[in-house]
Write a protein that holds these residues in place. Structure first.
Motif, short mmCIF file in Angstrom:
data_model
loop_
_atom_site.label_atom_id
_atom_site.label_comp_id
_atom_site.label_asym_id
_atom_site.label_seq_id
_atom_site.Cartn_x
_atom_site.Cartn_y
_atom_site.Cartn_z
N VAL A 92 0.87 -1.18 0.00
CA VAL A 92 0.00 0.00 0.00
C VAL A 92 0.90 1.22 0.00
N PRO A 93 0.73 2.10 -0.95
CA PRO A 93 1.61 3.28 -1.01
C PRO A 93 1.35 4.21 0.17
N LEU A 94 2.41 4.83 0.65
CA LEU A 94 2.27 5.80 1.73
C LEU A 94 1.59 7.05 1.21
N ARG A 95 0.83 7.67 2.06
CA ARG A 95 0.20 8.93 1.65
C ARG A 95 1.25 10.02 1.73
N THR A 96 1.36 10.74 0.70
CA THR A 96 2.33 11.83 0.69
C THR A 96 1.66 13.09 1.18
N ALA A 97 2.43 13.96 1.78
CA ALA A 97 1.88 15.23 2.29
C ALA A 97 1.48 16.10 1.12
N PRO A 98 0.34 16.77 1.23
CA PRO A 98 -0.07 17.65 0.14
C PRO A 98 0.91 18.81 0.01
N GLU A 99 0.93 19.39 -1.14
CA GLU A 99 1.84 20.51 -1.38
C GLU A 99 1.48 21.65 -0.43
N SER A 100 2.51 22.32 0.03
CA SER A 100 2.25 23.42 0.95
C SER A 100 1.57 24.57 0.23
N ALA A 101 0.68 25.24 0.95
CA ALA A 101 -0.08 26.33 0.34
C ALA A 101 0.79 27.55 0.12
N GLY A 102 1.95 27.60 0.78
CA GLY A 102 2.81 28.77 0.67
C GLY A 102 3.65 28.79 -0.60
N SER A 103 3.69 27.71 -1.37
CA SER A 103 4.51 27.71 -2.58
C SER A 103 3.87 28.60 -3.64
N ASN A 104 4.70 29.35 -4.30
CA ASN A 104 4.22 30.27 -5.33
C ASN A 104 4.20 29.56 -6.68
N PRO A 105 3.06 29.51 -7.30
CA PRO A 105 3.03 28.91 -8.65
C PRO A 105 3.70 29.86 -9.64
N THR A 106 4.24 29.28 -10.68
CA THR A 106 4.87 30.12 -11.70
C THR A 106 3.82 30.89 -12.46
N PRO A 107 4.02 32.19 -12.59
CA PRO A 107 3.04 32.99 -13.32
C PRO A 107 3.10 32.68 -14.81
N THR A 108 1.95 32.68 -15.42
CA THR A 108 1.90 32.47 -16.87
C THR A 108 1.97 33.82 -17.54
N PRO A 109 2.78 33.96 -18.55
CA PRO A 109 2.90 35.26 -19.21
C PRO A 109 1.62 35.60 -19.97
N SER A 110 1.27 36.86 -19.91
CA SER A 110 0.07 37.29 -20.63
C SER A 110 0.46 37.56 -22.08
N PRO A 111 -0.43 37.24 -23.01
CA PRO A 111 -0.09 37.46 -24.42
C PRO A 111 0.02 38.95 -24.72
N VAL A 112 1.00 39.27 -25.55
CA VAL A 112 1.22 40.66 -25.95
C VAL A 112 0.56 40.88 -27.30
N PRO A 113 -0.18 41.96 -27.47
CA PRO A 113 -0.79 42.22 -28.77
C PRO A 113 0.28 42.42 -29.84
N PRO A 114 0.01 42.01 -31.05
CA PRO A 114 1.01 42.10 -32.12
C PRO A 114 1.48 43.53 -32.39
N TRP A 115 0.57 44.51 -32.26
CA TRP A 115 1.00 45.88 -32.57
C TRP A 115 2.04 46.36 -31.58
N GLU A 116 2.00 45.88 -30.32
CA GLU A 116 3.01 46.28 -29.35
C GLU A 116 4.37 45.64 -29.68
N VAL A 117 4.35 44.45 -30.23
CA VAL A 117 5.59 43.81 -30.64
C VAL A 117 6.24 44.60 -31.75
N TRP A 118 5.43 44.99 -32.75
CA TRP A 118 5.96 45.78 -33.87
C TRP A 118 6.45 47.15 -33.38
N TRP A 119 5.73 47.77 -32.47
CA TRP A 119 6.12 49.07 -31.93
C TRP A 119 7.48 48.95 -31.24
N ALA A 120 7.65 47.87 -30.47
CA ALA A 120 8.92 47.66 -29.77
C ALA A 120 10.07 47.39 -30.76
#
Length: 125
Positions: A92-120
């Motif tokens: 019987v597998p041991l129960r593992t401790a759930p992930e701590s709530a304090g860990s920060n998930p990696t933020p997902t980058p927000s999509p950049v509009p194409p016109w801002e890419v061209w402007w840059a």
């Protein structure tokens, strides 16, 4: 005595040369065909050898699949069967401790509009 430009001996030599040329052309064609057929034969022999090895491997697998060892391996490993008098051990597998709530998930980058890419690209940021 009449002087002729072409003598019969010259015709004979010219005829022999033409026949020799025709024989050489035919010989060349036969050699090309022989080379092509030899390559094809070698290719087919390699395929036959590979197929014979496949047949031997499949024969070995078939012999194992019909043996008592294969039946026992299937019964113990996949069907979870035991022989009479054996006591099965179920891990019987041991129960593992759930992930701590304090860990920060990696933020997902927000999509950049194409016109801002061209402007840059053209004007920089």
């Amino acid at each position: 005595m009449k002087s002729s430009y072409w003598k019969p001996r010259q015709f004979l030599i010219l005829g022999i040369l033409v026949l020799l040329f025709l024989f050489l052309v035919d010989l060349n064609q036969r050699l090309v065909q022989l080379n092509r057929l030899t390559q094809k034969r070698d290719q087919i022999q390699a395929e036959v050898t590979a197929l014979q090895q496949t047949i031997e491997a499949l024969g070995t697998q078939k012999a194992y699949a019909t043996s008592e060892a294969a039946v026992e391996a299937y019964a113990r490993n996949q069907a979870n069967m035991v022989k009479p008098g054996e006591n099965p051990i179920i891990l019987v597998p041991l129960r593992t401790a759930p992930e701590s709530a304090g860990s920060n998930p990696t933020p997902t980058p927000s999509p950049v509009p194409p016109w801002e890419v061209w402007w840059a690209l053209f004007f920089g940021r």
